[in-house]
Every structure is written in structure tokens, then in C-alpha cells.
Design an enzyme around this catalytic site. Structure first.
Site, PDB file in Angstrom:
ATOM      1  CG  ASP A  98      -1.933   7.681   0.102  1.00  0.00           C
ATOM      2  OD1 ASP A  98      -0.852   8.181  -0.214  1.00  0.00           O
ATOM      3  OD2 ASP A  98      -2.983   7.811  -0.557  1.00  0.00           O
TER       4      ASP A  98
ATOM      5  CG  ASP B 237      -1.672   1.223   1.450  1.00  0.00           C
ATOM      6  OD1 ASP B 237      -2.296   1.668   0.479  1.00  0.00           O
ATOM      7  OD2 ASP B 237      -1.667   1.771   2.582  1.00  0.00           O
TER       8      ASP B 237
ATOM      9  CG  ASP C  45      -2.410   2.502   6.365  1.00  0.00           C
ATOM     10  OD1 ASP C  45      -2.603   2.205   5.161  1.00  0.00           O
ATOM     11  OD2 ASP C  45      -2.753   3.586   6.850  1.00  0.00           O
TER      12      ASP C  45
HETATM   13  C1  2M8 Z   1      -7.524   8.666  -1.316  1.00  0.00           C
HETATM   14  O1  2M8 Z   1      -7.007   7.443  -0.864  1.00  0.00           O
HETATM   15  C2  2M8 Z   1      -6.562   7.319   0.479  1.00  0.00           C
HETATM   16  C3  2M8 Z   1      -5.848   5.981   0.602  1.00  0.00           C
HETATM   17  O2  2M8 Z   1      -5.896   5.352   1.789  1.00  0.00           O
HETATM   18  C4  2M8 Z   1      -7.677   7.445   1.507  1.00  0.00           C
HETATM   19  O3  2M8 Z   1      -8.802   7.019   1.311  1.00  0.00           O
HETATM   20  O4  2M8 Z   1      -7.347   8.000   2.553  1.00  0.00           O
HETATM   21  C5  2M8 Z   1      -7.569   8.608  -2.837  1.00  0.00           C
HETATM   22  O5  2M8 Z   1      -8.455   9.540  -3.299  1.00  0.00           O
HETATM   23  C6  2M8 Z   1      -6.211   8.840  -3.477  1.00  0.00           C
HETATM   24  O6  2M8 Z   1      -6.364   8.958  -4.866  1.00  0.00           O
HETATM   25  C7  2M8 Z   1      -5.532  10.051  -2.900  1.00  0.00           C
HETATM   26  O7  2M8 Z   1      -4.209  10.170  -3.372  1.00  0.00           O
HETATM   27  C8  2M8 Z   1      -5.496   9.961  -1.391  1.00  0.00           C
HETATM   28  C9  2M8 Z   1      -4.882  11.202  -0.777  1.00  0.00           C
HETATM   29  O8  2M8 Z   1      -4.791  11.073   0.616  1.00  0.00           O
HETATM   30  O9  2M8 Z   1      -6.812   9.807  -0.871  1.00  0.00           O
HETATM   31 MG    MG Z   2      -3.100   3.184   3.347  1.00  0.00          MG
HETATM   32 MG    MG Z   3      -4.241   2.772   0.021  1.00  0.00          MG
END
Ligand code: 2M8
Ligand code: MG
Ligand code: MG
Length: 276
Positions: A8, A6, A213
Site C-alpha cells: 500500500d 511494501d 513509504d
Molecule cells: C491497513 O494497512 C495500511 C498499510 O500501510 C495502513 O495502515 O494504512 C491494513 O489494515 C491492511 O490490511 C489493509 O489492506 C490496508 C488498507 O488500506 O490498511
Molecule cells: Mg505503505
Molecule cells: Mg504496508
């Protein structure tokens, strides 16, 4: 070794998207010949930038929680669809993002559900909510096979709406910040598909390790031999794979390193590369 990760909150910091604590291990894995395969909710537009920055141009990737799988030339097989202009071969097992948006709007109107689509925000709103620079937020809004949602109601209301979505054949999950809706895809299916592709190409199974995570990473963690649950924004109930699961004490890229070291240093430096 195939390392499915993963981004983020895992390889990248949840708040500022920094991965510098993990950079030495990224170099080390590359030197060992191990493939680091991003498996993320991010879009292909976001990944195009990150794959260059992370030097992952020669490994496959999974975007939008399994809705898009991209293969570099090294992972192609006769019979695959023709590559795009960037040389990548794409598989899109889910449902197109515009069709998902139409279904979500129809169901939300019918249920009176207080929901907004991330892809329909302005770049500035998206940037403010995520901490991404506006150009990156614009790339995050370019959805192909998933729709991140903002829910303006309470949790029981969300649970009810969730049932409606699932009853309509949609898959609902959660990342670090948003709730995400897709067709019939998840990160685990994409990971299994890539492991099967490796087997077809090399005539043997790959060793697999996965790191994540969030709730959307649980299918990924169940699809690999060795799993790392990185401390994150959610308190996760995880299936009891205690022998195969390591939970980190640290969040983000420091937890990523902690988990990798737990599994890879344990066997000694050489053992992991060989395939027995
Ligand atoms: C969104 O994805 C993250 C991944 O865990 C989330 O839901 O917190 C998505 O929209 C992704 O495209 C974007 O880069 C990210 C930014 O925090 O948020
Ligand atoms: Mg994540
Ligand atoms: Mg993710």
C-alpha cells in the site's frame, strides 16, 4: 536480486490500490530471475489474492508487518514445519491476533484510551475507511498477528498510550492510514530472516533492494543494501544512509518505478544479475 517491497502506497496506489504503472517492471524483474517479495501490513487472506494477481506465487511474502512469513516450496528447508494445504510453509514469530486484542482491550480500559480495533469494525465500516471493496475489507479484517487501530484522541494522548503498550512488550508502528500493534516483530527482522534463508539455500549472500513509504517500512529500509523511500502520506525522518537511500519524487507505483530505475539502470542492465 531480492526486491523486498511494501504494497500500500508503494507498489499499490494509496487510494485505489492500482499497480498498473509498475506492471512492466514486474515482468522485467521476473524475466531477469529477480524475486519480488511483498512485505506488508496486509493479511495473509489479502495476500492470497494479490499474489495470484501480481504473479508472485513462487516468492516468499511477509504479512502483518512481520508477524507472518510465508514460504513457497522453492524456499523450504529440511526441518521446516509441514506446509499448509495451499503448499505454503508458515512462520509466525509474533503474538496471535486474538491475544493482542485481549491485551489491547485490557490496557485501553485501564487507561481510558479511546481506541478501536480495525478487526472489530463491520466490513462496510472497514471498506469506507480504506476505500477497499467490502470483500477485500473482510479479508483485511482477518488478522493473525497484528491489530490495526483507530485512535479517537489527540496526539499527546496517543504518545502516552504508545508508551504503555511498548512498556507491556508490544511493538507499535504506523502504516499509511492506521497505527498497528504487534508482538516483537517488524518488517526489518522478517527481511533479515529471509535473506539468511536465501544464504542457507544458495551458499551465498543475496543482493537486496527494498522499497517502502511508511514509518512501518523504516526497519525494512535499514535491512537492505539499497533502499527506496517512496513519497507518501508521512514526512519521515530517516536514518542518514544517504549513500544507500533514494527518495522518490513521485508517490505510489510511479515512485516504485522511479526508485527501481534509480538503482537498477544505474549499474547497466547486466551487472545486477551477477553476484560478485
Ligand atoms: C491497513 O494497512 C495500511 C498499510 O500501510 C495502513 O495502515 O494504512 C491494513 O489494515 C491492511 O490490511 C489493509 O489492506 C490496508 C488498507 O488500506 O490498511
Ligand atoms: Mg505503505
Ligand atoms: Mg504496508
Amino acid at each position: 536480486l531480492l526486491v523486498f517491497t511494501d504494497l500500500d502506497g508503494s507498489l499499490l496506489d494509496h487510494h485505489d490500490y492500482d499497480w498498473s504503472p509498475a506492471a512492466p517492471w514486474l515482468r522485467r524483474l521476473a524475466a531477469r530471475g529477480d524475486a519480488v517479495i511483498p512485505v506488508t501490513s496486509k493479511t495473509r487472506a489479502e495476500l492470497a489474492v494479490l499474489r495470484r494477481q501480481l504473479h508472485l506465487e513462487h516468492t516468499p511474502f511477509v504479512t502483518e508487518n512481520g508477524a507472518v512469513v510465508g514460504l513457497p516450496a522453492e524456499w523450504r528447508r529440511p526441518g521446516d514445519p509441514p506446509p499448509e494445504s495451499d503448499g505454503l510453509t508458515l512462520f509466525t514469530p509474533g503474538e496471535p491476533a486474538d491475544a493482542l486484542a485481549a491485551r489491547l482491550h485490557a490496557l485501553a480500559a485501564e487507561q481510558g484510551a479511546p481506541v478501536r480495533l480495525f478487526s472489530e469494525l463491520s466490513d462496510d465500516e472497514a471498506a469506507a475507511l480504506t476505500g477497499l471493496p467490502p470483500a477485500d475489507a473482510a479479508r483485511a479484517r482477518q488478522r493473525e498477528g497484528s491489530q490495526p487501530l483507530l485512535w479517537d484522541g489527540d496526539e499527546p494522548g496517543w504518545q502516552r498510550f504508545c508508551k504503555v503498550l511498548e512498556g507491556d512488550g508490544l511493538t507499535v508502528t504506523r502504516g499509511g492510514r492506521f497505527r498497528h500493534v504487534m508482538g516483537r516483530v517488524d518488517k526489518g527482522r522478517a527481511v533479515r530472516w529471509l535473506a539468511a534463508r536465501y544464504r542457507e539455500l544458495h551458499g551465498r549472500d543475496a543482493r537486496t533492494l527494498g522499497l517502502g513509504d511508511g514509518p512501518n517500512d523504516l526497519p525494512l529500509l535499514e535491512a537492505v543494501e539499497r533502499a527506496v523511500l517512496i513519497r507518501g502520506a508521512h514526512d519521515l525522518p530517516v536514518a542518514p544512509r544517504q549513500d544507500a537511500l533514494y527518495r522518490t519524487g513521485q508517490p505510489g507505483p510511479r515512485g516504485w518505478v522511479e526508485g527501481l530505475e534509480h538503482w537498477l539502470l544505474k549499474d547497466g542492465p547486466d551487472k545486477e544479475n551477477g553476484h560478485e
